[in-house]
Motif scaffolding. Structure first.
Motif, PDB file in Angstrom:
ATOM      1  N   LEU A 380       0.822  -1.206   0.000  1.00 57.69           N
ATOM      2  CA  LEU A 380       0.000   0.000   0.000  1.00 57.69           C
ATOM      3  C   LEU A 380       0.859   1.260   0.000  1.00 57.69           C
ATOM      4  O   LEU A 380       0.526   2.250  -0.664  1.00 57.69           O
ATOM      5  CB  LEU A 380      -0.930  -0.003   1.216  1.00 57.69           C
ATOM      6  N   PHE A 381       1.941   1.219   0.741  1.00 64.31           N
ATOM      7  CA  PHE A 381       2.858   2.360   0.750  1.00 64.31           C
ATOM      8  C   PHE A 381       3.416   2.598  -0.648  1.00 64.31           C
ATOM      9  O   PHE A 381       3.489   3.747  -1.127  1.00 64.31           O
ATOM     10  CB  PHE A 381       3.996   2.110   1.744  1.00 64.31           C
ATOM     11  N   ALA A 382       3.781   1.497  -1.320  1.00 70.23           N
ATOM     12  CA  ALA A 382       4.346   1.632  -2.669  1.00 70.23           C
ATOM     13  C   ALA A 382       3.310   2.112  -3.682  1.00 70.23           C
ATOM     14  O   ALA A 382       3.605   2.918  -4.567  1.00 70.23           O
ATOM     15  CB  ALA A 382       4.934   0.295  -3.113  1.00 70.23           C
ATOM     16  N   LYS A 383       2.090   1.642  -3.538  1.00 70.29           N
ATOM     17  CA  LYS A 383       1.059   1.975  -4.521  1.00 70.29           C
ATOM     18  C   LYS A 383       0.447   3.356  -4.291  1.00 70.29           C
ATOM     19  O   LYS A 383       0.044   4.020  -5.257  1.00 70.29           O
ATOM     20  CB  LYS A 383      -0.056   0.919  -4.470  1.00 70.29           C
ATOM     21  N   ILE A 384       0.341   3.781  -3.030  1.00 73.35           N
ATOM     22  CA  ILE A 384      -0.399   5.006  -2.726  1.00 73.35           C
ATOM     23  C   ILE A 384       0.517   6.183  -2.389  1.00 73.35           C
ATOM     24  O   ILE A 384       0.280   7.311  -2.810  1.00 73.35           O
ATOM     25  CB  ILE A 384      -1.390   4.752  -1.569  1.00 73.35           C
ATOM     26  N   VAL A 385       1.590   5.922  -1.645  1.00 76.81           N
ATOM     27  CA  VAL A 385       2.426   7.011  -1.143  1.00 76.81           C
ATOM     28  C   VAL A 385       3.574   7.354  -2.095  1.00 76.81           C
ATOM     29  O   VAL A 385       3.840   8.530  -2.375  1.00 76.81           O
ATOM     30  CB  VAL A 385       2.991   6.658   0.246  1.00 76.81           C
ATOM     31  N   ILE A 386       4.245   6.334  -2.618  1.00 80.33           N
ATOM     32  CA  ILE A 386       5.447   6.572  -3.428  1.00 80.33           C
ATOM     33  C   ILE A 386       5.182   7.431  -4.664  1.00 80.33           C
ATOM     34  O   ILE A 386       5.980   8.311  -4.992  1.00 80.33           O
ATOM     35  CB  ILE A 386       6.115   5.234  -3.808  1.00 80.33           C
ATOM     36  N   PRO A 387       4.051   7.213  -5.389  1.00 80.88           N
ATOM     37  CA  PRO A 387       3.822   8.091  -6.560  1.00 80.88           C
ATOM     38  C   PRO A 387       3.805   9.568  -6.194  1.00 80.88           C
ATOM     39  O   PRO A 387       4.333  10.404  -6.941  1.00 80.88           O
ATOM     40  CB  PRO A 387       2.456   7.624  -7.073  1.00 80.88           C
ATOM     41  N   GLY A 388       3.215   9.919  -5.049  1.00 84.69           N
ATOM     42  CA  GLY A 388       3.196  11.311  -4.617  1.00 84.69           C
ATOM     43  C   GLY A 388       4.586  11.821  -4.298  1.00 84.69           C
ATOM     44  O   GLY A 388       4.937  12.972  -4.592  1.00 84.69           O
ATOM     45  N   ILE A 389       5.405  10.961  -3.690  1.00 84.05           N
ATOM     46  CA  ILE A 389       6.788  11.345  -3.383  1.00 84.05           C
ATOM     47  C   ILE A 389       7.567  11.572  -4.668  1.00 84.05           C
ATOM     48  O   ILE A 389       8.334  12.536  -4.795  1.00 84.05           O
ATOM     49  CB  ILE A 389       7.463  10.261  -2.515  1.00 84.05           C
ATOM     50  N   GLN A 390       7.360  10.679  -5.641  1.00 83.88           N
ATOM     51  CA  GLN A 390       8.075  10.813  -6.904  1.00 83.88           C
ATOM     52  C   GLN A 390       7.669  12.090  -7.653  1.00 83.88           C
ATOM     53  O   GLN A 390       8.498  12.749  -8.264  1.00 83.88           O
ATOM     54  CB  GLN A 390       7.810   9.589  -7.786  1.00 83.88           C
ATOM     55  N   GLN A 391       6.387  12.419  -7.581  1.00 78.25           N
ATOM     56  CA  GLN A 391       5.884  13.602  -8.285  1.00 78.25           C
ATOM     57  C   GLN A 391       6.002  14.883  -7.451  1.00 78.25           C
ATOM     58  O   GLN A 391       5.727  15.976  -7.949  1.00 78.25           O
ATOM     59  CB  GLN A 391       4.410  13.384  -8.655  1.00 78.25           C
TER      60      GLN A 391
END
Length: 501
Positions: A380-391
């Motif tokens: 869930l962290f990878a799917k939901i949180v990481i995209p926001g961090i990357q962007q």
């Protein structure tokens, strides 16, 4: 998998669960552990004997009904005792629990199928639940905890069922869900956390919908997640096993009026109505005062220390299964000796045959389940949180995958049933974890299902290995779940850690 085969497998799991719970149900003609309270309380309702109840009374009503029915069935009367204040067969005050416990794997199957529409995943979750020791033990004696889970999961099932319905059918399903949640709380107060879990996933869905509106229109770059490891596009798959949707995607179709009325007012009303027969029997306290008395009772139980109770186990000990508890322990000198149900135990050196009923989960199931839960949190962290961090912006990607929704549901409900215990200072026990651990069973079933449906042979072998290990562990520890006679050496062989004794 066809519907016919699915139903056959469900029936087989129920038969397994039913047989294990009813076989030798009257083995100990005595009151085991908290049967000294709950079985006696159930009989008090039949004899119109007032008493103080430290929990909501629903489970004792059910036990009372079981006693009344049991007394009208002559097949169960060959073994009786008077420990509840009346001459009763152990079957009469235990069979209702055994039957209800037999249904829990089926409820897990129905809930999991409603969550995913995957029959294999649902059957795995139900079978794994049937292979747990703590659920088996709690089902075989006149105790309360099995009803919390049964009614709580039933509420969750109807809540998910409502998501695929419209208009009157949706309202009807939500009303049944509300009634179920109310009965769960009417068993013990911690049944409330199943309802909190439903609110949690509903609120999460609205937050996700809001944050998805901030997602960039361009495609978000892919990243490593579960599908990098487990390829679910195996061409050998049956087309009806491909998961393309989940009712959770319809969560925002339920409005706040439906939630507050069906999952607010109705549970509160059902909980209040449950108290009426008890308050008519014990007229010392009114509705408000009896709750004050119950709260005061629990506040005086002391902290999580062995000086309060030898089996006190703080919340952080539950997931790792570091402090299970013995509900019954007696010894004899020979396998031919009569069952030791009354009287003091033999001196330690004289006891050569052990009768132990251990309230202990299936160790490997619990440990694998915890690992699967941690894996889901990471996913869930990878799917939901990481995209926001990357962007470098706050958003959630549009078109969340079905596995993400499933993982979110499992994790939120696990947290809702587990985290509230962090702030509880009174003496608590391993059985308080039952409402949370059942979601780890669904988590490990999801992981196994992903492995078994993988294109990669090593992952399929891993899934089979985990399943086989859980089955073998259940059989290995079964003697201490069922209270079968074993030698001292066999007993010690099953007590892997000193803290288990």
């Amino acid at each position: 998998m066809t519907k016919k085969r699915f139903r056959i497998c469900m029936t087989a799991i129920f038969i397994l669960s039913f047989s294990l719970r009813f076989w030798g149900l009257d083995r100990f003609n005595t009151l085991v552990f908290d049967e000294i309270y709950f079985a006696q309380f159930g009989n008090n309702y039949l004899t119109h004997t007032p008493f103080f109840n430290a929990h909501p009374p629903l489970s004792q009503y059910i036990i009372s009904l079981g006693i009344w029915i049991g007394n009208h069935i002559p097949l169960w009367q060959h073994t009786v005792n008077g420990l509840t204040g009346s001459s009763l067969s152990p079957w009469s005050y235990r069979w209702a629990n055994a039957f209800t416990g037999s249904l829990i794997p089926l409820i897990v199957i129905l809930l999991t199928y409603q969550l995913s529409y995957l029959r294999g995943f649902a059957l795995l979750a139900g079978f794994i639940t049937a292979c747990d020791g703590l659920f088996l033990v709690e089902s075989r004696y006149a105790l309360s905890n099995i009803y919390i889970v049964f009614f709580g999961l039933t509420g969750q099932w109807f809540f998910l069922f409502a998501l695929e319905k419209q208009n009157k059918q949706r309202w009807f399903a939500l009303v049944i869900a509300g009634i179920s949640f109310g009965t769960s709380v009417g068993t013990k107060w911690n049944g409330l956390w199943f309802l909190v879990g439903a609110y949690g996933i509903w609120i999460a869905a609205w937050i996700i919908r809001r944050l998805q509106s901030f997602a960039p229109s361009s495609r978000v770059p892919s990243f490593s997640d579960i599908h990098t490891l487990i390829n679910s596009t195996n061409p050998q798959f049956n087309s009806d096993e491909i998961n393309i949707q989940t009712p959770l995607q319809n969560l925002t179709q339920i409005n706040i009026v439906q939630m507050l009325s069906c999952l607010g007012i109705i549970p509160a009303a059902i909980y209040s109505l449950i108290w009426i027969p008890h308050l008519q029997l014990d007229t010392r306290y009114g509705f408000i005062e009896v709750h004050k008395q119950i709260l005061q009772f629990h506040l005086q139980l002391g902290g999580n220390s062995s000086s309060v109770h030898p089996y006190c186990a703080a919340w952080y000990k539950w997931p790792l299964l570091t402090r299970p508890m013995a509900y019954y322990y007696q010894t004899t000198q020979s396998f031919k000796d009569p069952l030791p149900v009354l009287g003091p135990p033999l001196p330690p050196a004289a006891g050569k045959v052990v009768y132990d009923v251990h309230a202990m989960g299936n160790p490997f199931l619990w440990w694998f389940g915890l690992s699967a839960m941690i894996f889901l949190i990471g996913m869930l962290f990878a799917k939901i949180v990481i995209p926001g961090i990357q962007q470098k912006r706050v958003f959630i990607p549009k078109n969340m995958a079905v596995d993400t929704w499933i993982g979110l549901y499992i994790v939120i409900n696990y947290a809702a049933n587990f985290l509230p215990w962090v702030k509880v200072n009174r003496c608590v026990f391993i059985y308080h974890y039952m409402s949370a651990v059942v979601f780890t069973f669904i988590a490990i079933a999801w992981f196994i299902d992903q492995c078994l449906r993988s294109y990669y042979r090593k992952l399929r072998i891993l899934g089979l290995t985990i399943t086989f290990t859980i089955m073998v562990a259940f059989i290995f520890w079964m003697p201490i779940y069922l209270g079968l006679p074993i030698s001292n050496d066999d007993y010690r062989m099953r007590m892997w850690f000193n803290s288990w004794i």
